[in-house]
Design a protein around this motif. Structure first.
Motif, mmCIF file in Angstrom:
data_model
loop_
_atom_site.group_PDB
_atom_site.id
_atom_site.type_symbol
_atom_site.label_atom_id
_atom_site.label_comp_id
_atom_site.label_asym_id
_atom_site.label_seq_id
_atom_site.Cartn_x
_atom_site.Cartn_y
_atom_site.Cartn_z
ATOM 1 N N HIS A 371 0.850 -1.191 0.000
ATOM 2 C CA HIS A 371 0.000 0.000 0.000
ATOM 3 C C HIS A 371 0.887 1.242 0.000
ATOM 4 O O HIS A 371 2.116 1.136 -0.024
ATOM 5 C CB HIS A 371 -0.891 -0.011 1.252
ATOM 6 C CG HIS A 371 -0.102 0.091 2.535
ATOM 7 N ND1 HIS A 371 -0.606 0.586 3.701
ATOM 8 C CD2 HIS A 371 1.183 -0.243 2.820
ATOM 9 C CE1 HIS A 371 0.311 0.553 4.639
ATOM 10 N NE2 HIS A 371 1.404 0.050 4.140
ATOM 11 N N ARG A 372 0.284 2.438 0.068
ATOM 12 C CA ARG A 372 1.007 3.673 0.331
ATOM 13 C C ARG A 372 0.538 4.233 1.669
ATOM 14 O O ARG A 372 -0.519 3.873 2.171
ATOM 15 C CB ARG A 372 0.758 4.730 -0.773
ATOM 16 C CG ARG A 372 1.213 4.340 -2.165
ATOM 17 C CD ARG A 372 2.638 3.850 -2.269
ATOM 18 N NE ARG A 372 3.681 4.767 -1.844
ATOM 19 C CZ ARG A 372 4.508 5.407 -2.654
ATOM 20 N NH1 ARG A 372 4.417 5.228 -3.970
ATOM 21 N NH2 ARG A 372 5.456 6.185 -2.180
ATOM 22 N N SER A 373 1.325 5.159 2.208
ATOM 23 C CA SER A 373 0.917 5.734 3.495
ATOM 24 C C SER A 373 -0.348 6.583 3.350
ATOM 25 O O SER A 373 -1.133 6.711 4.285
ATOM 26 C CB SER A 373 2.056 6.553 4.095
ATOM 27 O OG SER A 373 2.561 7.474 3.155
ATOM 28 N N GLY A 374 -0.562 7.164 2.171
ATOM 29 C CA GLY A 374 -1.838 7.823 1.873
ATOM 30 C C GLY A 374 -2.674 6.842 1.063
ATOM 31 O O GLY A 374 -2.333 6.547 -0.078
ATOM 32 N N GLU A 375 -3.721 6.316 1.648
ATOM 33 C CA GLU A 375 -4.485 5.238 0.995
ATOM 34 C C GLU A 375 -5.944 5.626 0.847
ATOM 35 O O GLU A 375 -6.383 6.671 1.328
ATOM 36 C CB GLU A 375 -4.379 3.943 1.810
ATOM 37 C CG GLU A 375 -3.304 2.980 1.325
ATOM 38 C CD GLU A 375 -3.589 2.384 -0.058
ATOM 39 O OE1 GLU A 375 -4.772 2.306 -0.449
ATOM 40 O OE2 GLU A 375 -2.632 1.994 -0.742
ATOM 41 N N THR A 376 -6.690 4.729 0.221
ATOM 42 C CA THR A 376 -8.149 4.828 0.177
ATOM 43 C C THR A 376 -8.689 3.441 0.498
ATOM 44 O O THR A 376 -7.918 2.503 0.709
ATOM 45 C CB THR A 376 -8.647 5.234 -1.220
ATOM 46 O OG1 THR A 376 -8.515 4.106 -2.090
ATOM 47 C CG2 THR A 376 -7.870 6.418 -1.776
ATOM 48 N N THR A 377 -9.989 3.311 0.506
ATOM 49 C CA THR A 377 -10.565 1.986 0.776
ATOM 50 C C THR A 377 -10.504 1.083 -0.458
ATOM 51 O O THR A 377 -10.944 -0.061 -0.391
ATOM 52 C CB THR A 377 -12.024 2.099 1.249
ATOM 53 O OG1 THR A 377 -12.717 2.969 0.360
ATOM 54 C CG2 THR A 377 -12.098 2.636 2.664
ATOM 55 N N ASP A 378 -9.986 1.558 -1.564
ATOM 56 C CA ASP A 378 -9.797 0.688 -2.727
ATOM 57 C C ASP A 378 -8.908 -0.497 -2.318
ATOM 58 O O ASP A 378 -7.826 -0.310 -1.769
ATOM 59 C CB ASP A 378 -9.145 1.475 -3.871
ATOM 60 C CG ASP A 378 -9.117 0.686 -5.167
ATOM 61 O OD1 ASP A 378 -8.589 -0.449 -5.163
ATOM 62 O OD2 ASP A 378 -9.622 1.194 -6.187
ATOM 63 N N ASP A 379 -9.388 -1.711 -2.614
ATOM 64 C CA ASP A 379 -8.662 -2.906 -2.142
ATOM 65 C C ASP A 379 -7.950 -3.661 -3.276
ATOM 66 O O ASP A 379 -7.679 -4.853 -3.157
ATOM 67 C CB ASP A 379 -9.620 -3.834 -1.375
ATOM 68 C CG ASP A 379 -10.842 -4.216 -2.207
ATOM 69 O OD1 ASP A 379 -10.839 -3.955 -3.438
ATOM 70 O OD2 ASP A 379 -11.798 -4.767 -1.638
ATOM 71 N N PHE A 380 -7.636 -2.961 -4.346
ATOM 72 C CA PHE A 380 -7.022 -3.578 -5.532
ATOM 73 C C PHE A 380 -5.809 -4.450 -5.197
ATOM 74 O O PHE A 380 -5.625 -5.538 -5.734
ATOM 75 C CB PHE A 380 -6.610 -2.464 -6.508
ATOM 76 C CG PHE A 380 -6.194 -2.945 -7.869
ATOM 77 C CD1 PHE A 380 -7.114 -3.037 -8.901
ATOM 78 C CD2 PHE A 380 -4.871 -3.303 -8.133
ATOM 79 C CE1 PHE A 380 -6.730 -3.480 -10.165
ATOM 80 C CE2 PHE A 380 -4.482 -3.748 -9.384
ATOM 81 C CZ PHE A 380 -5.421 -3.832 -10.405
ATOM 82 N N ILE A 381 -4.954 -3.972 -4.281
ATOM 83 C CA ILE A 381 -3.693 -4.694 -4.032
ATOM 84 C C ILE A 381 -3.912 -6.050 -3.362
ATOM 85 O O ILE A 381 -3.040 -6.911 -3.414
ATOM 86 C CB ILE A 381 -2.679 -3.857 -3.208
ATOM 87 C CG1 ILE A 381 -3.235 -3.488 -1.843
ATOM 88 C CG2 ILE A 381 -2.226 -2.643 -4.003
ATOM 89 C CD1 ILE A 381 -2.177 -2.945 -0.890
#
Ligand code: PGA
Ligand code: ZN
Length: 436
Positions: A371-381
């Protein structure tokens, strides 16, 4: 075929604007949101920001959204390319339209949002789950799926928190669990136990969270952090079964004159690469560490290569490689590390990230999805790590919705595979060789 592509400005987990894309095809509407780093390397693709100080301190992404709505979207639709078969061609078309080497013209954030949404549309058109579709894109053999070891960052330092700690991430890795669900449970138990220990030792105010959901008590030396982890793991009853990973993210404290472990305190504490390497060796000897990421700066090839000669653990390149196939090739040739961190937004398209992973695999390396430290609820990874059989991923602590979204999606995938009686195993202690 794709019918419409619309971008909108939304927020990430630090309250900074990010790009959201809704891509419509005859199979439905598919959404993607892109993440954003804090300890970014210089070799990453460029996220386009407005730079207009009157809005969001200059961090707006309305230009990137315009580039989706006026240029990238219309051209991708006009091409008639089918995401189910031609994701790579869609990515290549966007790379051509941008025309720069680092996606700085139209923005890696604009391009990646379309690429991710197109992957979801492709999966739907094939009537498969996203992880199955991505396994196909990555040409991973799919006779058996591998669930990743969740490396959870439970103590935050570096650019991700306000404590004196220079090292950015201290992760717990339940390699001894029997399933992904059990791994999540053990980590969550250890995290809750750690909270109690931190509170007892440093007081209630020290249980506030850093950007990735870990605690950020007022400690500065890495041994203090590692002692806390060892105590929490033992007290939670998981001694020997949960290992440790560290990401110092050392580029963020690299200065002209060396590595400044005091960079957040106003009291310089500068080590050269040899001294820093010696510190790592002491930590590796003393603690059950299985993974070390970015121990040296993004241009410190010599320090990486030298350390890699006698390094018994997984040595991951993040800022060093930037999910860039050319950097991976250079690192293979220089024997600089033995694992690639995979962050899709470092390179800016899904298929380029997969190509970089394949390059790493073909050198005998492992791949660690992040992930990145700035994330969203997108769970693609979550789907990406299963699709590419990377055997491990990091998505922060078992806290904060944008971190937990990935772990919850992975538990869905594990349940789904078991219900469908598809062969699936938990990577466990062999997380480094899950793909091979
Ligand atoms: P970033 O940190 O998302 O702030 O770059 C993550 C990492 O360094 O691995
Ligand atoms: Zn890193």
């Amino acid at each position: 075929a794709i019918q419409s592509i619309r971008a909108s400005q939304r927020l990430d987990s630090r309250g900074k604007p990010t790009v959201q894309v809704d891509l419509k095809s005859s199979h439905g509407t598919f959404r993607a949101l892109v993440p954003s780093g804090a300890s970014k390397g210089d070799y990453e693709a460029v996220e386009l920001r407005d730079g207009d100080p009157s809005a969001f301190q200059g961090n707006g992404v309305t230009k990137a959204c315009d580039n989706v709505n006026r240029i990238l979207g219309p051209k991708v639709i006009e091409s008639g390319l089918d995401p189910a078969r031609d994701l790579k061609k869609i990515d290549e078309l966007m790379i051509r339209l941008d025309g720069s080497a680092d996606k700085s013209k139209l923005g890696a954030n604009a391009i990646l949002a379309i690429s991710m949404a197109a992957a979801r549309a492709g999966a739907a058109a094939q009537a498969v789950e996203l992880y199955e579709f991505l396994a196909g894109e990555g040409a991973s053999p799919v006779n058996e799926y591998v669930m990743p070891v969740p490396f959870m960052n439970v103590l935050n330092g570096g650019d991700h928190s306000g404590n004196p700690m220079a090292f950015q991430e201290f992760m717990i890795a339940p390699t001894g669990a029997a399933s992904f669900a059990e791994a999540v449970q053990w980590n969550a138990e250890t995290y809750a136990t750690l909270k109690g220990i931190v509170q007892d030792k440093y007081g209630m105010a020290a249980t506030g969270l850093g950007d990735e959901g870990g605690f950020a008590p007022p400690i500065g030396h890495p041994e203090e952090a590692l002692d806390l982890l060892v105590a929490a793991i033992a007290k939670a009853g998981h001694e020997g079964k949960i290992k440790i990973g560290i990401d110092p993210a050392s580029q963020s404290f690299f200065q002209k004159d060396g590595y400044n472990l005091g960079f957040k305190t106003g009291k310089p504490n500068i080590l050269d690469a040899a001294e820093l390497g010696e510190l790592y060796r002491q930590l590796l000897d003393k603690y059950p560490i299985v993974l070390l990421e970015d121990p040296f700066g993004q241009d410190d090839w010599d320090a990486f290569s030298k350390f890699n000669e006698s390094c018994g653990v997984e040595l991951v390149g993040d800022d060093l490689l930037a999910t860039n196939i050319n950097r991976v090739k250079e690192a293979v040739q220089k024997h600089a590390c033995n694992s690639m961190l995979l962050k899709v937004n470092q390179i800016g398209t899904v298929t380029e990230a997969i190509a970089a992973a394949q390059e790493a695999y073909s050198a005998g390396w492992s791949v660690f999805v992040s992930h990145r430290s700035g994330e969203t609820t997108d769970d693609f990874i979550a789907d990406l790590t299963v699709g590419l059989r990377t055997g491990h991923l990091k998505s922060g602590a078992p806290a904060r919705g944008e971190r937990v979204a990935k772990y919850n999606r992975l538990m869905d995938i594990e349940d789904d595979l078991q219900l469908r009686k598809v062969s699936v195993r938990y990577a466990g202690a062999s997380f480094r060789s899950a793909h091979h």
